[in-house]
Motif scaffolding. Structure first.
Motif, PDB file in Angstrom:
ATOM      1  N   GLU A  29       7.088  30.519 -26.244  1.00 31.73           N
ATOM      2  CA  GLU A  29       7.151  30.626 -24.501  1.00 31.73           C
ATOM      3  C   GLU A  29       5.808  30.537 -24.454  1.00 31.73           C
ATOM      4  OE1 GLU A  29       6.229  35.429 -25.104  1.00 31.73           O
ATOM      5  OE2 GLU A  29       4.632  34.351 -26.268  1.00 31.73           O
ATOM      6  N   GLY A  30       7.165  30.029 -22.664  1.00 29.95           N
ATOM      7  CA  GLY A  30       5.957  29.671 -21.867  1.00 29.95           C
ATOM      8  C   GLY A  30       6.303  29.979 -20.366  1.00 29.95           C
ATOM      9  N   TYR A  31       6.137  29.095 -19.232  1.00 29.13           N
ATOM     10  CA  TYR A  31       6.408  28.426 -18.014  1.00 29.13           C
ATOM     11  C   TYR A  31       7.818  26.876 -18.532  1.00 29.13           C
ATOM     12  CZ  TYR A  31       4.579  32.026 -15.958  1.00 29.13           C
ATOM     13  OH  TYR A  31       4.304  33.522 -15.284  1.00 29.13           O
ATOM     14  N   VAL A  32       8.770  26.854 -17.952  1.00 31.81           N
ATOM     15  CA  VAL A  32       9.662  25.819 -17.971  1.00 31.81           C
ATOM     16  C   VAL A  32      10.366  26.026 -16.587  1.00 31.81           C
ATOM     17  CG1 VAL A  32      11.338  24.725 -19.426  1.00 31.81           C
ATOM     18  CG2 VAL A  32      10.002  26.119 -20.559  1.00 31.81           C
ATOM     19  N   TRP A  33      10.400  25.242 -15.963  1.00 30.56           N
ATOM     20  CA  TRP A  33      11.666  24.367 -14.747  1.00 30.56           C
ATOM     21  C   TRP A  33      12.428  24.081 -15.717  1.00 30.56           C
ATOM     22  CZ3 TRP A  33       9.894  24.869  -9.882  1.00 30.56           C
ATOM     23  CH2 TRP A  33       8.659  24.606  -9.662  1.00 30.56           C
TER      24      TRP A  33
ATOM     25  N   ARG B 285      23.609  27.693  -7.280  1.00 32.50           N
ATOM     26  CA  ARG B 285      23.057  27.226  -5.972  1.00 32.50           C
ATOM     27  C   ARG B 285      22.169  25.981  -6.639  1.00 32.50           C
ATOM     28  NH1 ARG B 285      18.647  30.916  -3.823  1.00 32.50           N
ATOM     29  NH2 ARG B 285      18.498  29.187  -2.311  1.00 32.50           N
ATOM     30  N   ARG B 286      22.291  25.499  -7.708  1.00 34.12           N
ATOM     31  CA  ARG B 286      21.927  24.336  -7.943  1.00 34.12           C
ATOM     32  C   ARG B 286      20.360  24.429  -7.921  1.00 34.12           C
ATOM     33  NH1 ARG B 286      23.830  23.608 -12.735  1.00 34.12           N
ATOM     34  NH2 ARG B 286      23.602  20.826 -12.558  1.00 34.12           N
ATOM     35  N   ASN B 287      19.757  24.626  -8.117  1.00 34.33           N
ATOM     36  CA  ASN B 287      17.942  24.329  -7.262  1.00 34.33           C
ATOM     37  C   ASN B 287      17.148  24.690  -8.315  1.00 34.33           C
ATOM     38  OD1 ASN B 287      18.633  27.338  -7.578  1.00 34.33           O
ATOM     39  ND2 ASN B 287      16.814  27.313  -6.159  1.00 34.33           N
ATOM     40  N   TRP B 288      15.676  24.155  -8.383  1.00 35.34           N
ATOM     41  CA  TRP B 288      15.015  24.601  -9.483  1.00 35.34           C
ATOM     42  C   TRP B 288      14.062  25.711  -9.391  1.00 35.34           C
ATOM     43  CZ3 TRP B 288      15.128  21.346 -13.563  1.00 35.34           C
ATOM     44  CH2 TRP B 288      15.884  20.242 -13.573  1.00 35.34           C
ATOM     45  N   ASN B 289      13.919  26.792 -10.599  1.00 37.46           N
ATOM     46  CA  ASN B 289      13.057  27.724 -10.154  1.00 37.46           C
ATOM     47  C   ASN B 289      12.091  27.486 -11.957  1.00 37.46           C
ATOM     48  OD1 ASN B 289      14.274  29.038  -7.642  1.00 37.46           O
ATOM     49  ND2 ASN B 289      16.296  28.915  -9.135  1.00 37.46           N
ATOM     50  N   GLU B 290      10.614  27.470 -11.432  1.00 37.81           N
ATOM     51  CA  GLU B 290       9.905  27.968 -12.695  1.00 37.81           C
ATOM     52  C   GLU B 290      10.253  29.345 -14.118  1.00 37.81           C
ATOM     53  OE1 GLU B 290       5.468  26.605 -14.031  1.00 37.81           O
ATOM     54  OE2 GLU B 290       5.569  28.112 -11.670  1.00 37.81           O
ATOM     55  N   ARG B 291      10.430  29.544 -14.450  1.00 39.62           N
ATOM     56  CA  ARG B 291      10.693  30.777 -15.429  1.00 39.62           C
ATOM     57  C   ARG B 291      10.040  30.292 -16.552  1.00 39.62           C
ATOM     58  NH1 ARG B 291      13.129  33.128 -11.389  1.00 39.62           N
ATOM     59  NH2 ARG B 291      15.435  31.919 -10.561  1.00 39.62           N
ATOM     60  N   TRP B 292       9.679  31.888 -17.139  1.00 40.55           N
ATOM     61  CA  TRP B 292       9.073  32.377 -18.306  1.00 40.55           C
ATOM     62  C   TRP B 292       9.919  32.651 -19.506  1.00 40.55           C
ATOM     63  CZ3 TRP B 292       4.073  32.487 -20.138  1.00 40.55           C
ATOM     64  CH2 TRP B 292       3.823  32.459 -21.304  1.00 40.55           C
ATOM     65  N   PHE B 293       9.887  31.324 -20.378  1.00 31.97           N
ATOM     66  CA  PHE B 293      11.155  31.545 -21.762  1.00 31.97           C
ATOM     67  C   PHE B 293      10.006  31.801 -22.698  1.00 31.97           C
ATOM     68  CE2 PHE B 293      13.459  29.042 -18.404  1.00 31.97           C
ATOM     69  CZ  PHE B 293      14.839  28.822 -19.097  1.00 31.97           C
ATOM     70  N   SER B 294      11.085  33.084 -23.557  1.00 32.74           N
ATOM     71  CA  SER B 294      10.663  33.481 -24.571  1.00 32.74           C
ATOM     72  C   SER B 294      11.393  32.430 -25.434  1.00 32.74           C
ATOM     73  CB  SER B 294      10.200  34.995 -24.413  1.00 32.74           C
ATOM     74  OG  SER B 294       9.961  35.633 -25.468  1.00 32.74           O
ATOM     75  N   LEU B 295      11.381  32.665 -26.771  1.00 28.76           N
ATOM     76  CA  LEU B 295      12.526  31.428 -27.886  1.00 28.76           C
ATOM     77  C   LEU B 295      12.557  32.453 -29.061  1.00 28.76           C
ATOM     78  CD1 LEU B 295      14.734  29.522 -28.317  1.00 28.76           C
ATOM     79  CD2 LEU B 295      12.832  27.924 -28.934  1.00 28.76           C
ATOM     80  N   ARG B 296      13.857  33.381 -28.959  1.00 30.27           N
ATOM     81  CA  ARG B 296      13.358  33.792 -30.774  1.00 30.27           C
ATOM     82  C   ARG B 296      14.222  33.091 -31.493  1.00 30.27           C
ATOM     83  NH1 ARG B 296      11.792  38.343 -27.455  1.00 30.27           N
ATOM     84  NH2 ARG B 296      10.285  39.243 -28.639  1.00 30.27           N
TER      85      ARG B 296
ATOM     86  N   SER C 274      30.385  26.939 -23.503  1.00 26.43           N
ATOM     87  CA  SER C 274      30.488  27.145 -22.525  1.00 26.43           C
ATOM     88  C   SER C 274      29.381  26.499 -21.579  1.00 26.43           C
ATOM     89  CB  SER C 274      30.301  28.852 -22.077  1.00 26.43           C
ATOM     90  OG  SER C 274      29.176  29.243 -22.606  1.00 26.43           O
ATOM     91  N   LYS C 275      27.973  26.867 -21.493  1.00 24.63           N
ATOM     92  CA  LYS C 275      27.012  25.481 -20.231  1.00 24.63           C
ATOM     93  C   LYS C 275      26.006  25.075 -20.832  1.00 24.63           C
ATOM     94  CE  LYS C 275      27.300  29.974 -18.004  1.00 24.63           C
ATOM     95  NZ  LYS C 275      26.474  31.287 -17.016  1.00 24.63           N
ATOM     96  N   THR C 276      25.255  24.712 -19.602  1.00 21.19           N
ATOM     97  CA  THR C 276      24.544  23.297 -20.797  1.00 21.19           C
ATOM     98  C   THR C 276      23.628  23.383 -19.562  1.00 21.19           C
ATOM     99  OG1 THR C 276      26.373  21.228 -20.915  1.00 21.19           O
ATOM    100  CG2 THR C 276      23.735  20.908 -20.914  1.00 21.19           C
ATOM    101  N   TYR C 277      21.823  24.160 -20.033  1.00 21.60           N
ATOM    102  CA  TYR C 277      21.059  24.386 -19.366  1.00 21.60           C
ATOM    103  C   TYR C 277      20.273  23.299 -18.891  1.00 21.60           C
ATOM    104  CZ  TYR C 277      22.933  28.963 -20.217  1.00 21.60           C
ATOM    105  OH  TYR C 277      23.855  30.292 -20.476  1.00 21.60           O
ATOM    106  N   GLU C 278      20.451  23.128 -17.907  1.00 20.78           N
ATOM    107  CA  GLU C 278      19.166  21.856 -17.906  1.00 20.78           C
ATOM    108  C   GLU C 278      17.068  22.500 -17.485  1.00 20.78           C
ATOM    109  OE1 GLU C 278      19.979  19.110 -14.742  1.00 20.78           O
ATOM    110  OE2 GLU C 278      22.069  19.163 -16.064  1.00 20.78           O
ATOM    111  N   MET C 279      16.085  21.736 -18.294  1.00 17.62           N
ATOM    112  CA  MET C 279      15.362  22.536 -18.501  1.00 17.62           C
ATOM    113  C   MET C 279      14.453  20.869 -18.001  1.00 17.62           C
ATOM    114  SD  MET C 279      15.050  24.963 -20.773  1.00 17.62           S
ATOM    115  CE  MET C 279      16.993  26.288 -21.135  1.00 17.62           C
ATOM    116  N   SER C 280      13.207  21.446 -17.594  1.00 23.31           N
ATOM    117  CA  SER C 280      12.104  20.026 -17.448  1.00 23.31           C
ATOM    118  C   SER C 280      10.256  20.730 -17.426  1.00 23.31           C
ATOM    119  CB  SER C 280      11.826  19.653 -15.976  1.00 23.31           C
ATOM    120  OG  SER C 280      10.467  18.890 -15.636  1.00 23.31           O
ATOM    121  N   ALA C 281       9.891  20.192 -18.373  1.00 22.16           N
ATOM    122  CA  ALA C 281       8.583  20.974 -19.251  1.00 22.16           C
ATOM    123  C   ALA C 281       7.627  20.111 -18.066  1.00 22.16           C
ATOM    124  CB  ALA C 281       8.510  19.938 -20.577  1.00 22.16           C
TER     125      ALA C 281
END
Length: 562
Positions: free
Chosen positions: A216-220, A226-237, A283-290
């Protein structure tokens, strides 16, 4: 099944905490209270009738753990539905019961807060095996301490670990949770670290292992609309990847369902974003930035691990790691047992070899003694054989001398026979001399008597030779019977004796032939003696005639006339 095992661990602590006298039994009133609270914590509909029927007042005495298990399984655990309750509440309830009795920090001062101790207690239960009383293997203790030290960026001291696991109780089975908490409360692992950092580290490890959070941690994240970038807190299980507005996780913005159709890929830099990667679903592709390359590598690896667990049908990373560590421990234990068995087998082989060497030395000593006795026996047998051979040689020498004397005597007899023949011829020639004829007759009779004596001597000698031959045969038979039990080396001597016997028999045959010739010579002499006697008688008659007076007209006249 795994949920039932985890619940039983917590309930076991609650049950044992009610056993004040440590007799293995708890009063029925306390078990009623425990069961009622478990109904509430597990969100199960209460069944007061079954509860009262099971714990009737007419039963005598308290109930043991084995006596409580049927009710626990049938009326509580069998009705548990996963997802309908918060397991942390059950753990908290059981911890509250057992901590009052067992968890007492020294001087009521410790590094751990009650919340931290509860989290460590939960971690201990998660990593312990389903064997009661619950203990934690030394390898699992070291693994948990390393996770905590890694979370607070402190290096784990091997000396402290060895001191913890070197106790006799630990060496026999494992360490208990209370000994573990006492060790952590000493502060030896967290020297110079603030309590808040320790609490955050334990919380992080608790969420990772018990909360089943891989990372878990913050990832853009790039939005879909809207195709904008937001910083989110991700929790991976293992099966999901939730993302929130902040790390307090109060507002969930979405969830990425992970399955075998998902994958993670590294993307090149674009739109001013670095360290990009994406998670592709059907169904989707999730783009992220570490934040950096290291974080991107950690996230891609963690997501790949979660997808692998989904493919393998596993719902917990740390349960899988725990299973692997247990398999490794079991494998090490099997290897250790196999090594000990091999060492024991080698020790037995060594002892057997030493015993065989001792037996071999005893056998060699017995063989040397037997060989010495055999040499003595062989020497004695050779001495007896030499004595017997000397005796036989002496007997053969005597036989040779007897044969030589017989040959000389026979030669003398032949000469005597020839002389007698000449005498007989002289008697035939001397028919006119009566006195000489009579003398020859007397001598012939004397010779006959001497011949008879000689014949008698020959018969006696023959009998002696026969007796000697029979004795030699008996001796040879005895020797053959004796030497048949000995070695085959005496065959040559037996053949020598046989040759000597055959030679003696041959000599006996010669003596018999000589005797036969002597008998013929005696018969010839007797015949000639008879002829001489007849001749003598004839000449006596003639002489008698000559000695009569010649009368006239008598026979003399007749003779004259004739």
């Amino acid at each position: 099944m795994e949920l039932r095992a985890e619940l039983l661990k917590s309930i076991w602590y609650a049950f044992t905490s009610l056993d004040v006298e440590k007799s293995g039994k708890v009063s029925k009133s306390q078990l009623k209270v425990l069961s009622h609270n478990l109904y509430t914590a597990l969100n199960i509909r209460h069944d007061p009738v079954a509860l009262e029927d099971h714990f009737r007042d007419d039963d005598d005495g308290p109930v043991s753990n084995q006596g409580y298990m049927p009710y626990l399984n049938k009326f509580i655990l069998d009705k548990v539905v996963e997802g309908t309750f918060d397991k942390e509440n059950v753990d908290s309830f059981c911890w509250t019961l057992c901590a009052k009795k067992n968890y007492r920090p020294k001087n009521d001062v410790g590094v751990l807060s009650d919340r931290d101790a509860f989290h460590l207690w939960c971690l201990f239960n998660f990593l312990s095996e389903d064997k009661y009383p619950l203990v934690l293997a030394p390898e699992e203790v070291e693994y948990l301490l390393k996770k905590i030290c890694s979370a607070i960026s402190v290096e784990l001291s091997c000396v402290d670990i060895e001191e913890l696991i070197s106790k006799e109780a630990v060496q026999q089975s494992g360490i208990t949770v209370w000994a573990f908490l006492d060790f952590v409360n000493t502060g030896r692992l967290t020297k110079g670290v603030e309590k808040e950092s320790v609490t955050m580290a334990i919380e992080k490890v608790y969420r990772e292992i018990v909360g089943n959070i891989i990372k878990e941690g913050y990832v853009w994240k790039k939005g879909h609309l809207r195709r904008n970038w937001n910083e989110r807190w991700f929790s991976l299980r293992p099966s999901t990847m939730h993302y929130y507005v902040s790390e307090d996780q109060k507002e969930c913005k979405g969830c990425i369902e992970l399955d075998q159709n998902c994958c993670v890929e590294v993307l090149p830099e674009r739109e001013g974003k670095r360290c990009m990667f994406c998670v592709k679903t059907l169904s989707k592709t999730y783009e992220m930035s570490a934040p950096d390359t290291k974080q991107r590598q950690e996230w891609t690896t963690a997501i790949q691990t979660a997808i692998r667990l989904c493919v393998e049908g596993k719902n917990s990373l740390h349960k899988d790691l725990k299973l692997r560590r247990r398999e490794q421990r079991e494998e090490r234990e099997r290897r250790r047992i196999a090594k000990e068995e091999e060492e024991q087998r080698l020790h037995l082989i060594h002892e057997e070899r030493e015993r065989q060497l001792v037996e071999l030395e005893l056998l060699q000593e017995a063989q040397r003694q037997a060989q010495a006795a055999l040499q003595k026996e062989e020497q004695k047998r050779r001495q007896q054989h030499e004595e017997l051979q000397n005796t036989l040689q002496e007997q053969l020498q005597l036989a040779e001398e007897a044969r030589a004397s017989m040959q000389v005597e026979m030669a003398m007899k032949e000469v005597e026979t020839e002389r007698q023949r000449r005498r007989i011829r002289e008697l035939e020639d001397m028919q006119l001399r009566l006195e000489e004829a009579l003398h020859q007759e007397i001598r012939a009779r004397q010779d006959e008597e001497s011949y008879r004596l000689a014949q008698a001597r020959l018969l006696v000698e023959e009998e002696e030779k026969m007796k000697a031959l029979l004795a030699l045969q008996e001796e040879q038979e005895q020797y053959i019977q004796k030497t048949q039990k000995e070695k085959l080396e005496l065959r040559q001597e037996m053949e020598t004796k046989s040759q000597a016997l055959e030679e003696a028999q041959h000599q006996l045959e010669k003596v018999r032939a000589n005797r036969h010739r002597m008998d013929q010579d005696i018969a010839t002499a007797q015949r000639k003696l008879r002829q001489a006697s007849t001749s003598v008688k004839h000449w006596n008659v003639q002489m008698n005639r000559l000695m009569h007076p010649i009368g006239p007209g008598g026979e003399c006249g007749k003779i004259h006339c004739a």
